[in-house]
Design a protein around this motif. Structure first.
Motif, short mmCIF file in Angstrom:
data_model
loop_
_atom_site.label_atom_id
_atom_site.label_comp_id
_atom_site.label_asym_id
_atom_site.label_seq_id
_atom_site.Cartn_x
_atom_site.Cartn_y
_atom_site.Cartn_z
N THR A 43 0.83 -1.20 0.00
CA THR A 43 0.00 0.00 0.00
C THR A 43 0.86 1.25 0.00
OG1 THR A 43 -1.65 -1.20 1.29
CG2 THR A 43 -1.89 1.19 1.18
N MET A 44 1.90 1.27 0.83
CA MET A 44 2.78 2.44 0.89
C MET A 44 3.57 2.64 -0.39
SD MET A 44 2.13 3.97 3.68
CE MET A 44 0.45 3.35 3.55
N ASP A 45 3.84 1.55 -1.12
CA ASP A 45 4.51 1.68 -2.42
C ASP A 45 3.67 2.51 -3.38
OD1 ASP A 45 6.67 0.21 -1.59
OD2 ASP A 45 6.02 -1.67 -2.52
N PRO A 49 4.37 7.75 -4.05
CA PRO A 49 4.44 8.65 -5.20
C PRO A 49 3.24 9.59 -5.31
CG PRO A 49 3.97 6.41 -5.93
CD PRO A 49 4.32 6.33 -4.49
N LEU A 50 2.07 9.11 -4.89
CA LEU A 50 0.89 9.96 -4.93
C LEU A 50 1.02 11.12 -3.96
CD1 LEU A 50 -2.00 10.59 -5.84
CD2 LEU A 50 -2.83 8.99 -4.11
N PHE A 51 1.43 10.82 -2.74
CA PHE A 51 1.59 11.87 -1.73
C PHE A 51 2.65 12.88 -2.16
CE2 PHE A 51 3.86 13.59 1.94
CZ PHE A 51 2.82 14.19 2.64
N GLU A 52 3.80 12.39 -2.65
CA GLU A 52 4.89 13.29 -3.03
C GLU A 52 4.54 14.14 -4.24
OE1 GLU A 52 8.63 10.66 -1.27
OE2 GLU A 52 8.29 10.72 -3.43
N SER A 57 7.18 19.16 -1.63
CA SER A 57 8.21 19.60 -0.69
C SER A 57 8.46 18.59 0.42
CB SER A 57 7.82 20.95 -0.08
OG SER A 57 6.65 20.81 0.72
N ILE A 58 7.68 17.49 0.44
CA ILE A 58 7.83 16.46 1.47
C ILE A 58 8.17 15.12 0.82
CG2 ILE A 58 6.78 15.29 3.44
CD1 ILE A 58 4.77 17.59 3.62
N LYS A 59 9.28 14.52 1.22
CA LYS A 59 9.68 13.21 0.74
C LYS A 59 9.49 12.18 1.85
CE LYS A 59 10.81 15.06 -3.11
NZ LYS A 59 9.86 14.92 -4.25
N LEU A 60 9.06 10.99 1.47
CA LEU A 60 8.78 9.93 2.45
C LEU A 60 9.86 8.86 2.43
CD1 LEU A 60 4.96 9.42 1.74
CD2 LEU A 60 6.00 10.78 3.56
N SER A 61 10.28 8.44 3.62
CA SER A 61 11.19 7.33 3.80
C SER A 61 10.52 6.34 4.75
CB SER A 61 12.52 7.81 4.38
OG SER A 61 13.35 6.73 4.73
#
Length: 257
Positions: A43-45, A49-52, A57-61
């Motif tokens: 789900t997070m995969d 990309p949708l959130f970013e 300006s926000i990147k997810l790790s």
């Protein structure tokens, strides 16, 4: 010569401007680290990309594991900004210790019993019969894996835990349970419905009655000592918005109560 000098000057201005814009962009981009339950990996995969795209300006790790393991990492001071847990108990524990705040439910799930796809097809068997026929039953470690805790509750409520205990193969998270059954290293295993959907190597043999275990719900929470609270809150709130909820639904998760 003057024209060449002017042209070179213009190019230098453009180059400096481009470098300044790149530098400014780098300064305004923030990376937040989220620890999430293993069952949320796929789900997070899709969410990332949708959130970013919506919030450039926000990147997810991300890192993934059992919710109990994630709780322990927060307790030990690991550099985590937010958590996505498959356990109300772990979410409440962090909240009660003032290590996490703004806890919010964002999804639900179902527990199922799976067997390898190539296992002998026997229809009409009860859950008790399916378990009795298995020599090895994989479950997440109940001490750290919510799916394992729900499986243990199910066995206890059926008065089968002591009978089946010797057969149990403990896994570090629910995805490891899935891999054990896929490889034939366990004859059966307790996983979430969402995990079973992802695999073509297993078959669902029984859906576990929700009355046999605690409600299965997923919770987001902000780690209290995070230095990136604003962007983390933006992401955690996003998990309850329609865009993320549609992705969760796609992977078989239920809407939050």
């Amino acid at each position: 010569m003057k024209k060449i000098a002017i042209l070179i000057s213009c190019l230098l201005v453009l180059l400096v401007g481009a470098c300044a814009n790149t530098s400014e962009k780098a300064k305004t981009t923030t990376t937040i680290h989220i620890s999430a339950a293993a069952s949320l990996k796929d789900t997070m995969d899709d969410v990332k990309p949708l959130f970013e795209k919506v919030y450039p300006s926000i990147k997810l790790s991300f890192d993934f594991g059992g919710s109990g393991q994630i709780r322990e990492r927060v307790e030990s001071g690991a550099p985590i900004d937010g958590v996505l847990l498959a356990s109300k108990k772990d979410a409440d524990t962090l909240s009660n210790q003032k290590l996490a705040e703004n806890t919010k439910e964002f999804a639900g799930n179902d527990l199922v019993l799976i067997e390898p796809k190539n296992a002998e097809q026997k229809e009409g068997l009860s859950l008790e019969q399916l378990l009795d026929n298995a020599d090895k039953i994989a479950i997440g470690d109940p001490e750290s894996v919510p799916a394992g805790a729900y499986a243990k509750q199910t066995l206890e409520n059926l008065n089968l835990y002591n009978t089946e205990k010797a057969k149990l193969v403990l896994a570090t998270d629910v995805r490891q349970v899935l891999s054990y059954v896929e490889a034939g290293n366990a004859d059966a295993g307790f996983v979430y419905q969402t995990d079973a959907i992802l695999s073509k190597k297993v078959q669902v043999k029984a859906k576990i009655d929700a009355k046999l275990h605690d409600p299965i719900a997923y919770y987001s929470a902000q780690v209290t000592d995070s230095e990136k609270k604003e962007p983390t809150t933006t992401f955690l709130d996003f998990m309850n918005k329609s865009e993320a909820q549609k992705i969760l639904e796609k992977y078989g998760f239920k809407a939050a109560d």
